[in-house]
Design a protein around this motif. Structure first.
Motif, PDB file in Angstrom:
ATOM      1  N   LEU A  33       0.795  -1.200   0.066  1.00 44.17           N
ATOM      2  CA  LEU A  33       0.131   0.047  -0.075  1.00 44.17           C
ATOM      3  C   LEU A  33       0.806   1.248   0.173  1.00 44.17           C
ATOM      4  CD1 LEU A  33      -2.637  -0.890   2.647  1.00 44.17           C
ATOM      5  CD2 LEU A  33      -2.903  -1.341   0.304  1.00 44.17           C
ATOM      6  N   THR A  34       2.110   1.094   0.445  1.00 41.29           N
ATOM      7  CA  THR A  34       3.062   2.293   0.549  1.00 41.29           C
ATOM      8  C   THR A  34       4.479   1.838  -0.027  1.00 41.29           C
ATOM      9  OG1 THR A  34       3.842   1.893   2.583  1.00 41.29           O
ATOM     10  CG2 THR A  34       1.794   2.951   2.703  1.00 41.29           C
ATOM     11  N   ASN A  35       5.253   2.994   0.033  1.00 42.98           N
ATOM     12  CA  ASN A  35       6.527   2.489  -0.511  1.00 42.98           C
ATOM     13  C   ASN A  35       7.655   2.185   0.561  1.00 42.98           C
ATOM     14  OD1 ASN A  35       6.284   3.201  -3.484  1.00 42.98           O
ATOM     15  ND2 ASN A  35       5.853   5.280  -2.760  1.00 42.98           N
ATOM     16  N   THR A 105     -10.295   2.462   4.380  1.00 42.79           N
ATOM     17  CA  THR A 105      -9.747   1.339   5.525  1.00 42.79           C
ATOM     18  C   THR A 105      -8.658   1.750   6.179  1.00 42.79           C
ATOM     19  OG1 THR A 105     -11.244  -0.456   4.736  1.00 42.79           O
ATOM     20  CG2 THR A 105      -9.409  -0.952   6.091  1.00 42.79           C
ATOM     21  N   PRO A 106      -7.358   2.008   5.427  1.00 47.69           N
ATOM     22  CA  PRO A 106      -6.312   2.185   6.148  1.00 47.69           C
ATOM     23  C   PRO A 106      -6.394   3.442   7.068  1.00 47.69           C
ATOM     24  CG  PRO A 106      -6.008   1.782   3.737  1.00 47.69           C
ATOM     25  CD  PRO A 106      -7.267   1.794   4.005  1.00 47.69           C
ATOM     26  N   TYR A 107      -7.020   4.243   6.718  1.00 45.95           N
ATOM     27  CA  TYR A 107      -7.315   5.553   7.616  1.00 45.95           C
ATOM     28  C   TYR A 107      -7.917   5.305   8.693  1.00 45.95           C
ATOM     29  CZ  TYR A 107      -5.521   8.455   3.558  1.00 45.95           C
ATOM     30  OH  TYR A 107      -4.754   8.816   2.634  1.00 45.95           O
ATOM     31  N   LEU A 108      -8.963   4.434   8.918  1.00 41.17           N
ATOM     32  CA  LEU A 108      -9.624   3.802   9.884  1.00 41.17           C
ATOM     33  C   LEU A 108      -8.877   3.408  10.877  1.00 41.17           C
ATOM     34  CD1 LEU A 108     -13.117   3.015   8.242  1.00 41.17           C
ATOM     35  CD2 LEU A 108     -12.807   4.767   9.718  1.00 41.17           C
ATOM     36  N   GLU A 114      -0.973  11.843  13.294  1.00 45.70           N
ATOM     37  CA  GLU A 114       0.607  11.653  12.783  1.00 45.70           C
ATOM     38  C   GLU A 114       0.551  10.488  11.827  1.00 45.70           C
ATOM     39  OE1 GLU A 114       4.593  10.381  14.719  1.00 45.70           O
ATOM     40  OE2 GLU A 114       3.136  11.215  15.969  1.00 45.70           O
ATOM     41  N   PHE A 115      -0.010   9.430  12.150  1.00 45.56           N
ATOM     42  CA  PHE A 115      -0.170   8.116  11.367  1.00 45.56           C
ATOM     43  C   PHE A 115      -0.686   8.295   9.896  1.00 45.56           C
ATOM     44  CE2 PHE A 115      -0.207   5.180  15.349  1.00 45.56           C
ATOM     45  CZ  PHE A 115       1.064   5.497  15.630  1.00 45.56           C
ATOM     46  N   LYS A 116      -1.850   8.881  10.020  1.00 46.78           N
ATOM     47  CA  LYS A 116      -2.552   9.245   8.817  1.00 46.78           C
ATOM     48  C   LYS A 116      -1.657  10.072   7.886  1.00 46.78           C
ATOM     49  CE  LYS A 116      -7.337   9.076  10.837  1.00 46.78           C
ATOM     50  NZ  LYS A 116      -8.480   9.651  11.143  1.00 46.78           N
ATOM     51  N   ILE A 117      -1.067  11.039   8.495  1.00 47.08           N
ATOM     52  CA  ILE A 117      -0.111  11.961   7.349  1.00 47.08           C
ATOM     53  C   ILE A 117       0.848  11.178   6.939  1.00 47.08           C
ATOM     54  CG2 ILE A 117       1.630  13.913   7.539  1.00 47.08           C
ATOM     55  CD1 ILE A 117      -0.151  15.375   9.710  1.00 47.08           C
ATOM     56  N   ARG A 118       1.691  10.434   7.830  1.00 51.73           N
ATOM     57  CA  ARG A 118       2.677   9.291   7.308  1.00 51.73           C
ATOM     58  C   ARG A 118       2.363   8.342   6.152  1.00 51.73           C
ATOM     59  NH1 ARG A 118       6.174   5.487  10.869  1.00 51.73           N
ATOM     60  NH2 ARG A 118       7.136   4.090   9.047  1.00 51.73           N
ATOM     61  N   PHE A 119       1.104   8.065   6.452  1.00 54.01           N
ATOM     62  CA  PHE A 119       0.545   7.091   4.926  1.00 54.01           C
ATOM     63  C   PHE A 119       0.070   7.808   4.085  1.00 54.01           C
ATOM     64  CE2 PHE A 119      -3.164   5.101   3.227  1.00 54.01           C
ATOM     65  CZ  PHE A 119      -2.728   3.798   2.754  1.00 54.01           C
ATOM     66  N   ALA A 120      -0.405   9.006   3.950  1.00 50.05           N
ATOM     67  CA  ALA A 120      -0.847   9.849   2.955  1.00 50.05           C
ATOM     68  C   ALA A 120       0.453  10.203   1.956  1.00 50.05           C
ATOM     69  CB  ALA A 120      -1.589  10.942   3.424  1.00 50.05           C
ATOM     70  N   THR A 121       1.388  10.324   2.940  1.00 46.70           N
ATOM     71  CA  THR A 121       2.664  11.038   2.027  1.00 46.70           C
ATOM     72  C   THR A 121       3.383   9.811   1.202  1.00 46.70           C
ATOM     73  OG1 THR A 121       3.959  10.886   4.235  1.00 46.70           O
ATOM     74  CG2 THR A 121       3.033  12.928   3.318  1.00 46.70           C
ATOM     75  N   SER A 122       3.302   8.572   1.922  1.00 45.03           N
ATOM     76  CA  SER A 122       4.124   7.397   1.257  1.00 45.03           C
ATOM     77  C   SER A 122       3.056   6.314   0.311  1.00 45.03           C
ATOM     78  CB  SER A 122       4.608   6.686   2.260  1.00 45.03           C
ATOM     79  OG  SER A 122       3.997   6.406   3.365  1.00 45.03           O
TER      80      SER A 122
END
Length: 605
Positions: A33-35, A105-108, A114-122
């Motif tokens: 889902l991310t890099n 789902t990942p955002y939930l 902090e976690f959501k921002i890290r996920f969104a950027t990667s």
């Protein structure tokens, strides 16, 4: 293959994502889902087990996401994202779940800014396909926590083999999944809490079938439900008559693969869920294959249980499924069926509604006074049963190669509890046991013989007359199948709420209905299982909600409207029914039972 070369709306895209999941997550520890790396690792999977499986929250109170919030409150980003991958894999094959639900789902799970921002950027783009490989079905949704647990342990088992160097390629991963998909909970290898392990060991998993399909789509069909598989096999069994199976042990999936090959030889290459194939095997019945088997070998079956549990509907559905199933015993009938179906199927189903005035004379035979030239005379007259016997005997359609076995006719006897069966049936008991043998009736000159192709289905409200009170001669001639409250049937009937906005409301309502019926069945001594409230009564909520919304609902929140509709249902239907059931109970006990029932219906607790 790069994602941009595939259409996000195709099945092929789903298979490509699954292949990438193997490469990135199972053979390595990376994220799909991310890099990011070191996400889908064995250590993180075991932490997920600790939070999610070992600390499972029972009960129907909090929603799935509320429970996740509690369970993962101490989890770090990597552990939460690892869990998000299991949810992603659960979503992946399903085309009956909205793509925005998958994307959210990942955002939930990554609860916290902090976690959501890290996920969104990667995060990577395009990893939430808009389609799946097929409908995963309602059980896949309602069984979600257990399905996730299944995927969790399957992934741990797979990654352990990778860590040992036993598995080194995607082909070996798929081979391992195929070999071990049904053995995930054979032993409690990872010290799962005993209560949870017992549940998991006894549970069926939609993802078991779907993982088999993802691992080898050319062989395993995208069929999540075991009941669907059994129904397909039952209705297409004639195709396997002349097929040689080289396997020493044949599974249901092996049989369905062979059936698919035979259908392709007939020029039919579509999915079993295609519009022209679906009606052949799916008759809207739960456990239809089992009921067909019972009716086939006993030739007589009774659906009994509380009112509102769909007994008559089930009898009609079983009749159609049974007749169609027999028609398809002839391989050459399959092509005819695809062109024009089974003509006049309704003429082979005969429905008689019993009532307190139904007599032996009406059903079997009696004497009637007839006018003659010289006045009148008493004549012997055959009853309704003989008309149906004549139609069954006149059947010209056959179901075997030799043309000796006639297509079935089914007699549905509705509400048999409303008559004195021993008196009304009379000699039918013996005729049912000794087919084709002529049995003399109480009416001189009239003999009764039941043909082999006449089958009988009865329905009975046990609330009026319990099975235990029936004499043995009657009981032993039928298979008795209890039809009680069915939460899966209720879920299907609440189609008005088939919307993501209502998912939590609907799930909680069904949980409350189930809790109320458990209380009626086990805790109210004066009642019991026979007094369960049928799902048809609970399903009236859809109509009440719609009318309530049209009347005063504009501007109100859906949650408030849902609660108000539920309160109306209680007052006009459920409460009066319980009061009638408890009519012989003393006032204090009735008051206590009603109050407790209301609480369960309101909150499930």
């Amino acid at each position: 293959m790069q994602n941009e070369f595939l259409n996000i709306k195709t099945k092929e895209y789903v298979y490509e994502l699954y292949s990438q999941f193997i490469e990135h997550c199972l053979l390595q520890d990376n994220s799909i889902l991310t890099n990011e790396s070191d996400i889908f690792s064995i250590s993180n999977l075991f932490k997920v087990k600790t939070y999610f499986l070992d600390a499972a929250i029972e009960g129907s109170g909090p929603s799935y996401w509320d429970k996740i919030k509690l369970q993962f409150q101490n989890a770090n980003y990597e552990e939460r994202l690892c869990f998000a991958h299991l949810n992603w894999l659960w979503y992946l094959p399903a085309n009956d779940i909205r793509s925005d639900t998958k994307r959210d789902t990942p955002y939930l799970i990554l609860d916290g800014e902090e976690f959501k921002i890290r996920f969104a950027t990667s995060k990577k783009d395009g990893y939430f396909p808009e389609v799946g490989v097929g409908s995963a079905g309602q059980y896949h949704k309602t069984n979600k926590p257990m399905e996730i647990n299944y995927l969790l342990i399957l992934c741990i088992l797979t990654k352990q083999e990778v860590a040992k160097g036993i598995i080194t390629s995607a082909e070996e991963v798929n081979a391992f999944i195929i070999e071990n998909s049904d053995k995930v909970f054979d032993t409690n290898k990872f010290n799962i809490p005993e209560k949870e392990y017992k549940i998991l060991k006894s549970r069926a998993f939609s993802m078991e079938s779907l993982m088999l399909h993802l691992a080898k789509p050319s062989y395993y069909q995208a069929i999540a439900s075991m009941q669907h598989k059994l129904a397909i096999k039952s209705n297409f069994l004639s195709l396997l008559e002349d097929v040689v199976n080289d396997k020493e042990y044949s599974t249901i999936d092996d049989d369905i693969y062979l059936i698919k090959q035979e259908l392709e030889k007939l020029g039919i290459s579509d999915s079993f869920y295609a519009e022209h194939l679906w009606p052949i095997w799916n008759k809207g019945l739960h456990n239809v294959s089992e009921d067909i088997m019972f009716l086939q070998y006993k030739k007589a079956l009774v659906y009994y249980g509380p009112p509102g549990t769909g007994k008559t509907h089930a009898a009609i559905g079983l009749s159609k499924a049974f007749i169609t199933n027999h028609y398809l015993h002839k391989k050459e009938n399959l092509k005819n069926y695809f062109v024009k179906g089974l003509e006049n199927i309704d003429s082979r189903i005969h429905n008689l509604q019993f009532n307190p005035n139904t007599s032996y004379e009406d059903f079997i035979a009696g004497y009637q006074l007839r006018a003659t030239e010289n006045g009148s005379e008493t004549v012997a007259v055959k009853g309704q049963l003989f008309d149906i016997i004549e139609k069954a005997n006149s059947e010209i359609q056959t179901t075997d190669k030799e043309g000796n076995v006639k297509l079935p006719h089914v007699l549905i006897l509705d509400e048999i509890n409303r008559v004195d069966l021993s008196r009304v049936f009379g000699e039918l008991f013996s005729a049912m046991e000794y087919r084709h043998k002529s049995i003399k009736t109480a009416i001189k000159g009239i003999e009764l013989a039941i043909p082999d192709n006449l089958y009988i289905i009865g329905t009975m409200n046990e609330i009026d007359f319990s099975v235990e009170r029936l004499d043995f001669a009657l009981r032993r001639r039928f298979v008795w199948k209890f039809k009680g409250y069915d939460e899966n049937a209720l879920r299907e009937m609440l189609q008005y709420f088939n919307n993501d906005r209502f998912e939590t409301n609907k799930d909680q309502f069904i949980d409350c209905c189930s809790a109320l019926n458990r209380y009626i069945s086990t805790d109210i001594e004066e009642l019991g299982e026979s007094y369960q409230i049928g799902h048809a009564f609970f399903a009236e909520l859809s109509k009440i909600y719609k009318e309530h919304y049209d009347l005063i609902g504009k501007g109100k929140s859906k949650d408030k409207l849902f609660r108000e509709a539920k309160d109306i249902l209680w007052e006009i239907s459920i409460k009066p029914m319980l009061e009638a059931f408890l009519g012989n109970t003393d006032k204090a006990s009735m008051k206590a039972y009603i109050e407790r029932s209301h609480k369960l219906f309101s909150s499930g607790k």
